[in-house]
Design a protein around this motif. Structure first.
Motif, PDB file in Angstrom:
ATOM      1  N   GLY A 103      -5.335   9.180   8.601  1.00 18.71           N
ATOM      2  CA  GLY A 103      -4.276   9.947   9.254  1.00 18.71           C
ATOM      3  C   GLY A 103      -3.362   9.055  10.072  1.00 18.71           C
ATOM      4  N   LYS A 104      -3.949   8.114  10.784  1.00 24.56           N
ATOM      5  CA  LYS A 104      -3.168   7.179  11.612  1.00 24.56           C
ATOM      6  C   LYS A 104      -2.267   6.318  10.724  1.00 24.56           C
ATOM      7  CE  LYS A 104      -5.547   5.129  14.754  1.00 24.56           C
ATOM      8  NZ  LYS A 104      -6.496   4.182  15.401  1.00 24.56           N
ATOM      9  N   SER A 105      -2.823   5.856   9.583  1.00 25.21           N
ATOM     10  CA  SER A 105      -2.065   4.998   8.684  1.00 25.21           C
ATOM     11  C   SER A 105      -0.895   5.760   8.056  1.00 25.21           C
ATOM     12  CB  SER A 105      -2.980   4.453   7.584  1.00 25.21           C
ATOM     13  OG  SER A 105      -2.250   3.712   6.626  1.00 25.21           O
ATOM     14  N   VAL A 106      -1.158   6.989   7.591  1.00 25.36           N
ATOM     15  CA  VAL A 106      -0.097   7.789   6.974  1.00 25.36           C
ATOM     16  C   VAL A 106       0.986   8.113   7.989  1.00 25.36           C
ATOM     17  CG1 VAL A 106       0.435  10.004   5.879  1.00 25.36           C
ATOM     18  CG2 VAL A 106      -1.609   8.751   5.195  1.00 25.36           C
ATOM     19  N   LYS A 107       0.581   8.460   9.192  1.00 25.85           N
ATOM     20  CA  LYS A 107       1.547   8.749  10.261  1.00 25.85           C
ATOM     21  C   LYS A 107       2.466   7.557  10.503  1.00 25.85           C
ATOM     22  CE  LYS A 107       1.881   9.884  15.189  1.00 25.85           C
ATOM     23  NZ  LYS A 107       1.140  10.142  16.447  1.00 25.85           N
ATOM     24  N   ALA A 108       1.881   6.369  10.581  1.00 26.94           N
ATOM     25  CA  ALA A 108       2.676   5.163  10.826  1.00 26.94           C
ATOM     26  C   ALA A 108       3.664   4.922   9.694  1.00 26.94           C
ATOM     27  CB  ALA A 108       1.755   3.955  10.988  1.00 26.94           C
ATOM     28  N   GLN A 109       3.221   5.125   8.455  1.00 26.09           N
ATOM     29  CA  GLN A 109       4.108   4.904   7.317  1.00 26.09           C
ATOM     30  C   GLN A 109       5.253   5.925   7.289  1.00 26.09           C
ATOM     31  OE1 GLN A 109       1.195   4.444   3.902  1.00 26.09           O
ATOM     32  NE2 GLN A 109       2.605   2.753   3.566  1.00 26.09           N
ATOM     33  N   VAL A 110       4.951   7.164   7.682  1.00 26.49           N
ATOM     34  CA  VAL A 110       5.992   8.184   7.736  1.00 26.49           C
ATOM     35  C   VAL A 110       7.007   7.838   8.825  1.00 26.49           C
ATOM     36  CG1 VAL A 110       6.470  10.592   8.362  1.00 26.49           C
ATOM     37  CG2 VAL A 110       4.626  10.059   6.761  1.00 26.49           C
ATOM     38  N   GLU A 111       6.520   7.507   9.996  1.00 27.59           N
ATOM     39  CA  GLU A 111       7.422   7.257  11.120  1.00 27.59           C
ATOM     40  C   GLU A 111       8.230   5.969  10.949  1.00 27.59           C
ATOM     41  OE1 GLU A 111       5.038   7.598  14.651  1.00 27.59           O
ATOM     42  OE2 GLU A 111       5.105   9.793  14.569  1.00 27.59           O
ATOM     43  N   LYS A 112       7.719   5.031  10.127  1.00 27.86           N
ATOM     44  CA  LYS A 112       8.465   3.805   9.860  1.00 27.86           C
ATOM     45  C   LYS A 112       9.327   3.930   8.605  1.00 27.86           C
ATOM     46  CE  LYS A 112       5.087   0.785  12.112  1.00 27.86           C
ATOM     47  NZ  LYS A 112       4.094  -0.314  11.922  1.00 27.86           N
ATOM     48  N   GLY A 113       9.261   5.092   7.948  1.00 31.75           N
ATOM     49  CA  GLY A 113      10.129   5.331   6.803  1.00 31.75           C
ATOM     50  C   GLY A 113       9.615   4.843   5.470  1.00 31.75           C
ATOM     51  N   PHE A 114       8.348   4.412   5.399  1.00 34.46           N
ATOM     52  CA  PHE A 114       7.802   3.944   4.134  1.00 34.46           C
ATOM     53  C   PHE A 114       7.336   5.102   3.246  1.00 34.46           C
ATOM     54  CE2 PHE A 114       7.123   0.303   7.014  1.00 34.46           C
ATOM     55  CZ  PHE A 114       7.896  -0.627   6.342  1.00 34.46           C
ATOM     56  N   LEU A 115       6.877   6.180   3.865  1.00 35.41           N
ATOM     57  CA  LEU A 115       6.552   7.405   3.135  1.00 35.41           C
ATOM     58  C   LEU A 115       7.516   8.481   3.614  1.00 35.41           C
ATOM     59  CD1 LEU A 115       2.635   7.531   3.204  1.00 35.41           C
ATOM     60  CD2 LEU A 115       4.077   7.240   1.190  1.00 35.41           C
ATOM     61  N   ARG A 116       8.277   9.070   2.680  1.00 36.30           N
ATOM     62  CA  ARG A 116       9.310  10.025   3.079  1.00 36.30           C
ATOM     63  C   ARG A 116       9.234  11.325   2.290  1.00 36.30           C
ATOM     64  NH1 ARG A 116      14.201   8.735   1.673  1.00 36.30           N
ATOM     65  NH2 ARG A 116      15.125   9.980   3.339  1.00 36.30           N
ATOM     66  N   SER A 117       8.210  11.473   1.464  1.00 36.02           N
ATOM     67  CA  SER A 117       8.177  12.597   0.532  1.00 36.02           C
ATOM     68  C   SER A 117       6.987  13.523   0.743  1.00 36.02           C
ATOM     69  CB  SER A 117       8.142  12.073  -0.912  1.00 36.02           C
ATOM     70  OG  SER A 117       9.226  11.202  -1.148  1.00 36.02           O
ATOM     71  N   ALA A 118       7.196  14.784   0.386  1.00 40.61           N
ATOM     72  CA  ALA A 118       6.137  15.793   0.434  1.00 40.61           C
ATOM     73  C   ALA A 118       6.080  16.497  -0.917  1.00 40.61           C
ATOM     74  CB  ALA A 118       6.405  16.799   1.547  1.00 40.61           C
ATOM     75  N   SER A 119       4.992  17.174  -1.179  1.00 39.06           N
ATOM     76  CA  SER A 119       4.823  17.871  -2.455  1.00 39.06           C
ATOM     77  C   SER A 119       3.915  19.078  -2.249  1.00 39.06           C
ATOM     78  CB  SER A 119       4.209  16.920  -3.493  1.00 39.06           C
ATOM     79  OG  SER A 119       4.048  17.566  -4.738  1.00 39.06           O
ATOM     80  N   ILE A 120       4.307  20.200  -2.822  1.00 37.05           N
ATOM     81  CA  ILE A 120       3.505  21.417  -2.656  1.00 37.05           C
ATOM     82  C   ILE A 120       2.500  21.574  -3.794  1.00 37.05           C
ATOM     83  CG2 ILE A 120       5.272  22.647  -1.338  1.00 37.05           C
ATOM     84  CD1 ILE A 120       5.990  24.181  -3.908  1.00 37.05           C
TER      85      ILE A 120
END
Length: 218
Positions: free
Chosen positions: A72-89
């Protein structure tokens, strides 16, 4: 608007060649358990979704990450730094029709929303301060004409390999830890990560090897 708000779906034709009607998505059950997964993988809960709302053709939600877990910490960091920007339902399709020549899901039940690297819907992105049971998954489906030939190709065997030889190879593979498992076990042995999050780290190493490598070397 929260900096971690995502468009999780809209009515753009996705990579499956279909449209999911936003007003037909039933979110009632999901709101009771607004789980956030990573890459649609079970047992990889990395947070929850809040403030789920429909804005015209868009379905929008705010991401709240569980940074008490390493994944969770790793994903959060990647989202906030712009490396992960996508979601999927992930949805259960209740009814679908052909509308204007396009396969259209008119009624569905929302089961989960994942943070992903490549979404099925190209518009399912983080908002940067701007605003029968069938499931939609990240993978693009394709028809397999011959399971025998497909296995030979995947296992890189001789085209004349027999079914018995294929089964023996698969059995050997099942009995051996994969590369991701070995890397995680080595990292645990070297004191780089906690054994309590072993499963989450194995999932990370399988789905995003570069992310796992960066994490243990940081």
């Amino acid at each position: 608007m929260s900096k971690n708000s995502f468009i999780v779906s809209d009515e753009t034709k996705n990579c499956f060649g279909m449209v999911v009607k936003t007003d037909g998505i039933n979110t009632e059950s999901f709101i009771k358990n607004p789980v956030m997964l990573y890459m649609h993988e079970r047992k990889t809960v990395v947070g929850r979704w809040e403030n789920l709302r429909k804005d015209g053709s868009k379905l929008i939600a705010d991401a709240v990450f569980d940074d008490t877990t390493e994944l969770g910490k790793s994903v959060k960091a990647q989202v906030e730094k712009g490396f992960l920007r996508s979601a999927s339902i992930g949805i259960e399709i209740i009814d679908e029709q052909e509308i204007n020549g396009v396969r259209t899901v008119t009624k569905s039940i929302l089961s989960e929303i994942s943070i992903v690297d490549i979404p099925a819907n190209k518009n399912a992105l983080k908002l940067c301060n701007l605003g029968g049971n069938k499931y939609l998954k990240l993978e693009v489906p394709r028809k397999i004409k011959s399971l025998h030939d497909e296995l030979i190709s995947l296992l890189q065997l001789d085209k004349k390999a027999t079914d018995e030889e294929i089964i023996n190879i698969i059995q050997d593979l099942l009995n051996l830890p994969d590369k991701a498992t070995n890397e995680v076990e080595n990292a645990i042995s070297n004191g780089l990560i906690s054994s309590e999050d072993r499963y989450n780290f194995i999932t990370m190493a399988r789905l995003s090897p570069t992310v796992f490598s960066s994490y243990i070397t940081s």
